[in-house]
Scaffold this motif. Structure first.
Motif: not given
Ligand SMILES: Cc1ncc(COP(=O)(O)O)c(C=O)c1O
Length: 426
Positions: A85-86, A101-102, A259-262, A267-268
């Motif tokens: 997804t990223a 990142e997620g 299912v979803s992606v955040i 990274h922080e």
């Protein structure tokens, strides 16, 4: 107790066949999305993909996504889904900074809840802002209001322009020293239009605040529309200033629900989403999103969808859905008295009466639903809403015919109900 009658827990369990019979009987009252007449809530890539999803779901029907040490395969699938997804959303582009990142969540709402909570925590812990504000258009999903309510954040809603997009200057005017995040949608649910993400992200940069892009709807559609040469509007991590993006695999990723992606640019920022505690007799407890126990079936189904459909498959599904959306739009605009709201570039659109005094679009909606079509209603202005997906493409010509007939049939009659409920209130 609710007075609505319910099926009591049987003293002796019912036989398997009887249970299945009852389930199928209950289902008779549901919308039959397989017939391609449902233009909301369901996204279908066809029977073959659906069968694969069912198999993947059942393969993981008992496993628990809470603990990937016990079930490492769930961790692997999760990582694959997030990374792919990223990549779709520009994470590999040098402009992204290379540190996206997620995490997986259960759906668009949870992704947005997490984005707002992360922003609130950054505001409180890093910037000393006690009552942070988020500024979003009135078209941004209702989940932002939910998030504000849950997390004690103030949500400032800004009106959209005549094209149903929000103007970055209007967002800027609503920002104060307590504003921690601005929001853009790609696209918005109500009208399927894409907010001016580059301008909104520039505003965020200028003010040193966060910028969330809600690509729950577009995350698995706009990248392919771009690759097809049908869209030229940056909306993802290639846009400087975008700090987080939500994208639902269970929408145009054609996966099963859940299912979803955040994703976060750094990274922080991503680490701010993690929850960890040692104050429990059960040991060190950590989780990446809201839920504890998580169904693994939808994760397996999402992984299966991505791997089976692949890049070429998504391009074709996008082409099919977009061609159908274009022909639906042309069909609507060819009907006297109807108009599409704004200029939606993708597959989601709202349409209504040019003159609400002459035609009640909700009455048209009632006739369509008698004819077996399922389209949502919304107001300000009164409209019907269509989410076109690959599985409904073949029925679009029939929908246009029925719509034309419904408009003629309704004439100047008014609808019996003006209800626009989307969701559940009891
Ligand atoms: C733009 C947008 N954001 C968020 C959501 C919420 O997603 P979910 O219903 O998966 O919670 C939706 C749902 O349609 C949406 O279209």
């Amino acid at each position: 107790m609710d007075t609505f009658p319910h099926t009591p827990l049987p003293r002796h369990g019912l036989p398997r066949d009887e249970v299945l019979k009852q389930l199928l009987a209950m289902k008779q009252g549901d919308q039959d999305w397989r017939g391609g007449r449902v233009f909301s809530l369901v996204y279908s890539a066809g029977d073959e993909v659906h069968e694969l999803l069912q198999e993947a779901l059942s393969l993981y029907s008992a496993e628990n996504g809470l603990n990937v040490l016990a079930f490492p395969s769930i961790g692997i699938m999760q990582h694959d889904i997030v990374c792919n997804t990223a990549t779709l959303l520009g994470a590999d582009d040098p402009g992204s900074g290379g540190a996206v990142e997620g995490y997986l969540t259960s759906g668009g709402t949870e992704s947005l809840l997490q984005a707002v909570k992360t922003a609130r925590d950054v505001a409180r812990h890093d910037r000393g802002i006690e009552r942070p504000q988020v500024v979003a258009a009135e078209s941004a999903h209702a989940a932002f209001t939910k998030a504000a309510d849950y997390f004690d954040v103030e949500l400032i809603r800004v009106p959209v322009g005549p094209d149903f997009r929000v103007d970055a200057d209007a967002l800027a005017d609503a920002c104060t020293d307590d504003t921690i995040m601005v929001v853009g949608s790609a696209p918005t649910y109500p009208h399927g239009v894409i907010d001016p993400i580059t301008d909104i992200a520039a505003l965020a940069r200028e003010r040193g605040i966060l910028c969330h892009v809600d690509a729950c709807m577009g995350g698995f559609l706009l990248p392919f529309l771009t690759e097809l040469g049908r869209l030229d509007e940056p909306f993802d991590f290639r846009v400087e200033g975008v700090t987080s993006i939500s994208a639902d695999v269970h929408k145009y990723g054609y996966a099963s629900k859940g299912v979803s992606v955040i994703l976060y640019r750094t990274h922080e920022l991503a680490r701010k989403q993690l929850f960890m505690t040692t104050d429990w007799l059960g040991g060190f407890y950590a989780s990446t999103a809201m839920a504890g126990t998580r169904p693994a079936g939808p994760i397996a189904a999402a992984w299966a969808a991505l791997m089976h459909i692949g890049q070429d498959g998504y391009l074709e599904l996008t082409r099919t859905a977009h061609d159908a959306a274009l022909s639906l739009r042309a069909g609507i605009e060819s009907i006297d008295g109807l108009t599409v709201r704004g200029d939606p570039p993708g597959t989601v659109m709202a349409f209504g009466a040019r003159d609400p005094e002459l035609l009640d679009i909700f009455a048209v909606g009632e006739k369509l639903s008698e004819d077996g079509w399922y389209l949502d209603r919304q107001n300000r202005p009164d409209s019907l809403h269509a989410t076109v997906h690959a599985g409904s493409a073949a029925t679009v010509p029939y929908l246009i015919d029925d719509l034309r007939r419904a408009v003629a049939h309704v004439g100047s009659a008014r609808a019996t109900s003006r209800d626009t409920t989307y969701g559940q209130s009891h």
